[in-house]
Design a protein around this motif. Structure first.
Motif, PDB file in Angstrom:
ATOM      1  N   UNK B  23      21.797   2.313   5.366  1.00 44.71           N
ATOM      2  CA  UNK B  23      20.926   2.681   6.481  1.00 44.71           C
ATOM      3  C   UNK B  23      19.772   3.511   5.936  1.00 44.71           C
ATOM      4  N   UNK B  24      18.665   3.483   6.659  1.00 48.22           N
ATOM      5  CA  UNK B  24      17.446   4.151   6.202  1.00 48.22           C
ATOM      6  C   UNK B  24      17.416   5.610   6.672  1.00 48.22           C
ATOM      7  N   UNK B  25      17.150   6.522   5.737  1.00 50.15           N
ATOM      8  CA  UNK B  25      16.921   7.922   6.103  1.00 50.15           C
ATOM      9  C   UNK B  25      15.714   8.422   5.319  1.00 50.15           C
ATOM     10  N   UNK B  26      14.659   8.778   6.029  1.00 50.60           N
ATOM     11  CA  UNK B  26      13.429   9.238   5.366  1.00 50.60           C
ATOM     12  C   UNK B  26      12.895  10.417   6.173  1.00 50.60           C
ATOM     13  N   UNK B  27      13.043  11.597   5.614  1.00 45.92           N
ATOM     14  CA  UNK B  27      12.683  12.821   6.336  1.00 45.92           C
ATOM     15  C   UNK B  27      11.343  13.368   5.873  1.00 45.92           C
ATOM     16  N   UNK B  28      10.728  14.131   6.755  1.00 43.33           N
ATOM     17  CA  UNK B  28       9.416  14.711   6.467  1.00 43.33           C
ATOM     18  C   UNK B  28       9.515  15.696   5.289  1.00 43.33           C
ATOM     19  N   UNK B  29       8.489  15.723   4.458  1.00 43.19           N
ATOM     20  CA  UNK B  29       8.383  16.650   3.305  1.00 43.19           C
ATOM     21  C   UNK B  29       9.487  16.433   2.265  1.00 43.19           C
ATOM     22  N   UNK B  30      10.028  15.234   2.220  1.00 47.10           N
ATOM     23  CA  UNK B  30      11.063  14.913   1.231  1.00 47.10           C
ATOM     24  C   UNK B  30      10.454  14.089   0.100  1.00 47.10           C
ATOM     25  N   UNK B  31      11.247  13.841  -0.922  1.00 48.77           N
ATOM     26  CA  UNK B  31      10.801  12.962  -2.015  1.00 48.77           C
ATOM     27  C   UNK B  31      10.487  11.567  -1.469  1.00 48.77           C
ATOM     28  N   UNK B  32      11.224  11.140  -0.439  1.00 55.24           N
ATOM     29  CA  UNK B  32      10.998   9.811   0.142  1.00 55.24           C
ATOM     30  C   UNK B  32       9.672   9.775   0.917  1.00 55.24           C
ATOM     31  N   UNK B  33       9.346  10.899   1.549  1.00 49.86           N
ATOM     32  CA  UNK B  33       8.045  11.016   2.239  1.00 49.86           C
ATOM     33  C   UNK B  33       6.915  10.831   1.209  1.00 49.86           C
ATOM     34  N   UNK B  34       7.045  11.489   0.066  1.00 52.80           N
ATOM     35  CA  UNK B  34       6.020  11.368  -0.983  1.00 52.80           C
ATOM     36  C   UNK B  34       5.880   9.920  -1.442  1.00 52.80           C
ATOM     37  N   UNK B  35       7.045   9.294  -1.732  1.00 51.12           N
ATOM     38  CA  UNK B  35       7.017   7.903  -2.217  1.00 51.12           C
ATOM     39  C   UNK B  35       6.426   6.966  -1.168  1.00 51.12           C
ATOM     40  N   UNK B  36       6.799   7.169   0.099  1.00 51.06           N
ATOM     41  CA  UNK B  36       6.311   6.290   1.167  1.00 51.06           C
ATOM     42  C   UNK B  36       4.805   6.430   1.316  1.00 51.06           C
ATOM     43  N   UNK B  37       4.309   7.692   1.331  1.00 55.05           N
ATOM     44  CA  UNK B  37       2.858   7.897   1.446  1.00 55.05           C
ATOM     45  C   UNK B  37       2.114   7.207   0.295  1.00 55.05           C
ATOM     46  N   UNK B  38       2.662   7.359  -0.917  1.00 57.20           N
ATOM     47  CA  UNK B  38       1.975   6.769  -2.091  1.00 57.20           C
ATOM     48  C   UNK B  38       1.932   5.249  -1.987  1.00 57.20           C
ATOM     49  N   UNK B  39       3.043   4.660  -1.558  1.00 55.77           N
ATOM     50  CA  UNK B  39       3.096   3.196  -1.452  1.00 55.77           C
ATOM     51  C   UNK B  39       2.154   2.699  -0.354  1.00 55.77           C
ATOM     52  N   UNK B  40       2.197   3.372   0.797  1.00 58.26           N
ATOM     53  CA  UNK B  40       1.335   2.974   1.910  1.00 58.26           C
ATOM     54  C   UNK B  40      -0.139   3.136   1.509  1.00 58.26           C
ATOM     55  N   UNK B  41      -0.440   4.192   0.734  1.00 55.22           N
ATOM     56  CA  UNK B  41      -1.830   4.417   0.291  1.00 55.22           C
ATOM     57  C   UNK B  41      -2.333   3.239  -0.547  1.00 55.22           C
ATOM     58  N   UNK B  42      -1.455   2.692  -1.407  1.00 52.44           N
ATOM     59  CA  UNK B  42      -1.908   1.544  -2.230  1.00 52.44           C
ATOM     60  C   UNK B  42      -2.232   0.353  -1.338  1.00 52.44           C
ATOM     61  N   UNK B  43      -1.422   0.146  -0.289  1.00 47.77           N
ATOM     62  CA  UNK B  43      -1.680  -0.974   0.619  1.00 47.77           C
ATOM     63  C   UNK B  43      -2.953  -0.747   1.429  1.00 47.77           C
ATOM     64  N   UNK B  44      -3.185   0.523   1.819  1.00 48.59           N
ATOM     65  CA  UNK B  44      -4.415   0.846   2.556  1.00 48.59           C
ATOM     66  C   UNK B  44      -5.647   0.551   1.698  1.00 48.59           C
ATOM     67  N   UNK B  45      -5.579   1.005   0.446  1.00 53.48           N
ATOM     68  CA  UNK B  45      -6.723   0.786  -0.451  1.00 53.48           C
ATOM     69  C   UNK B  45      -6.969  -0.708  -0.652  1.00 53.48           C
TER      70      UNK B  45
END
Lengths: 415, 415
Positions: B23-45
């Motif tokens: 199951x998916x667990x991704x909390x704010x200000x976590x390592x997963x938050x950092x990874x998700x932002x970075x991945x989404x940023x590449x798709x945005x660019x």
């Protein structure tokens, strides 16, 4: 004449034998059991009785009749308690019986039958879980499997008996022969509010209610409290609510008592539609057929309610105990004794269990209920007035003396 | 044209960024938050956007319009999750918006307005309890008291922000000026079963329901289940059962949703009449006056039910949130886009909360619901079809392009 003051002094003295200061706690095979038996034995002897402790730890005093070795009317109740208990549930019936014998002894009155007063060692089942250990041993229905039951500290009943000075191997010797027992008579507080509400001090018990306990599981569909429309829900708690009201309606319609005492949601959360609910039903009635019919129609109705809601219903039986009717000639003797004392005769079924349920396997039983304050029992607030205590003991004495009891041959009782 | 396959691949890739395997667990200000932002940023660019992370940790991509610095339509959703979540609640709205911009970018289409895609850092409130941290910061309604909230390990939000590389002192810089924002648009799974039942893939949301949560305490009289007659009882659970059914009836009659999600007996026991019951009510409606009227009549009815039974009723408010209406011109734009794609326009209220509730303080909001399997959300079984994902993103894109959105001046929105 009953010594009402003396009876109340004895009730208070016995209440001081407790393993805790706040509320009465007196468990079977404990140091308090030993002290209580010893104290009650001194009162029995003072009332002219021969005393012995039987193989399960019941304390027994015998007051001979006109003929030695005559069959005995057994009169008594239990000396053990629940935890944090009151002082009248049990002891009243033992000490009132002793007070009655003391009155007979003082005026030199002998009856056609013997009287045996028994202080049963365990009715509540507080320590080992199994109830009525004392009366089952006397009635010959003691299940030896109970010897292996363990208390909270891991001590088995057999070990506890040995520490108490009893021999588990000798347990069968506690059983009495039916031919020696005319009947069993008990005075007990009502543990309910009916007599107080009616303004009556006493009543004859018609039967000790039979009881069925059920566990019910309802399985619906959990869901989001905000997003699932009402029409599409299978809410297990709404179904349970309909069942709880059906239990109440069924009891009111049938004139018996039924209670949902536990109800739990599985994974309950403020914003989640309940998917699974567990609850219990406790249903009691003075006649077994009434209980069975009511249960059958209640279950059918719950099934219908749940089907309509698309909620699964599972019912399993936890416990079942048949009703124990009191003997008509014992009820009649209590009624006559009431009239003799200027009291209005009244009949009540007993909703709680009593030693009479076990003793009925041995001989006919009769019970007298005495009103108690607010119907409260199993709590330190349990209370009766000194006047009622004296009146209850006087009524018990008149029933003990009743010629009607000896006119029914014990052998006519069906086992 | 939306790249439906690419969208599904991205949804799956993002779902692998989880602190637990099951199951998916991704909390704010976590390592997963950092990874998700970075991945989404590449798709945005890759979709032609300029990307930055704001002061609360939202990831933001801007696709300029025909005029530089034009007001923007904000399109997005959240990247955080509950624990043991599904993969579509939140991410669908962010990645569908990026897919829409990618389609515009690929064909070199510029709009009269800019598009800003925001992946909000926290909507669920899983880690710190307070919800919509990301959208509140953008809307300028962030309550600084939330900085002191602590997670299960005792880490405050302020500390967690610093570890994440953010400066709590700079938080106000995340707030956007109303004049810069034309509106807020979000695609989200329905989290309910209505669209699936209707056979429709999409609907325009009319409003995010207002909600009131109540805590109810019923105080009856405990008693012995065997000895207290039915007529003399004040059974708190029977009263609660009547209230639970009254809640259900009130919701059905008013056409809103209401749920009793928790119910507990105090000192419940199988042979004890319940003396005290606690339960909660969660009631939601798209109009505040409907919610208030229904609550008032429900409380009056519960009071009547309890009075009849001699059971005390105490009601206290735990939580209240006003309804958030979607802007009529946004609803109309969604309806027109549906028709343009050959879909039947349909309207639904949202029973769950969404970032739009916070964004409505900044600008007009609009929401599109996409059907999901069985109405399941907040669970790994959350599911949508690839065809619906593509259809939802196509609809979102058409609304993003709608000229009607820019014809309403942002300044006309009331704050």
């Amino acid at each position: 004449m009953i010594d009402g003051h003396g009876l109340c002094v004895q009730l208070d003295a016995l209440a001081r034998i407790s393993s805790q200061a706040d509320g009465l706690t007196r468990l079977v095979m404990s140091a308090e059991h030993r002290k209580a038996n010893d104290l009650v034995a001194t009162w029995m002897r003072a009332a002219g009785m021969r005393v012995h402790e039987d193989a399960i730890g019941n304390i027994i005093g015998r007051y001979e009749g006109l003929q030695p070795e005559a069959p005995a009317l057994i009169v008594g109740s239990h000396l053990d308690s629940v935890r944090h208990a009151g002082r009248y549930d049990g002891p009243l019936g033992v000490l009132a019986a002793i007070a009655g014998v003391a009155a007979l002894h003082q005026r030199g009155e002998k009856l056609a039958h013997a009287i045996e007063v028994i202080g049963f060692c365990d009715e509540e089942g507080t320590r080992f879980g199994a109830t009525m250990l004392g009366s089952r041993a006397v009635a010959g229905s003691f299940d030896d499997a109970a010897l292996a039951l363990r208390d909270d500290e891991g001590i088995s009943l057999a070990e506890a008996m040995q520490r108490f000075g009893l021999d588990p191997e000798a347990l069968a010797s506690a059983a009495r022969r039916p031919g020696d027992c005319l009947g069993y008579l008990e005075l007990h507080i009502e543990q309910g509010p009916v007599l107080e509400a009616l303004g009556l001090p006493c009543a004859a018990v018609t039967a000790i209610n039979g009881a069925t306990r059920l566990a019910v599981t309802l399985t619906g569909t959990a869901g989001h409290a905000g997003t699932v429309p009402m029409a599409g829900r299978h809410d297990a708690l709404c179904a349970a609510a309909a069942c709880v009201l059906a239990v109440e309606d069924a009891a009111l319609a049938a004139g018996l008592v039924a209670t949902v005492g536990r109800l739990e949601l599985r994974n309950g959360a403020i914003n989640v539609i309940p998917g699974e609910v567990h609850f219990t039903i406790d249903l009691r009635a003075p006649q077994d057929d009434l209980r069975h019919r009511t249960l059958a129609s209640l279950e059918a109705q719950m099934r219908h309610l749940c089907e309509r809601r698309g909620v699964g219903l599972k019912v399993s039986k936890l416990h079942e105990l048949a009703a124990t009717p009191c003997a008509p000639h014992m009820i009649a003797a209590i009624d006559r004794a009431c009239t003799g004392l200027g009291l209005e005769p009244h009949h009540l079924a007993s909703g709680a269990g009593h030693d009479g349920m076990a003793m009925a396997a041995l001989c006919p039983i009769g019970m007298i209920f005495l009103r108690c304050k607010g119907g409260i029992s199993h709590h330190p607030d349990e209370s009766i007035t000194p006047e009622d205590a004296c009146l209850g003991a006087s009524l018990l004495l008149e029933v003990m003396r009743a010629p009607g009891l000896t006119s029914v041959n014990a052998a006519s009782h069906k086992f």
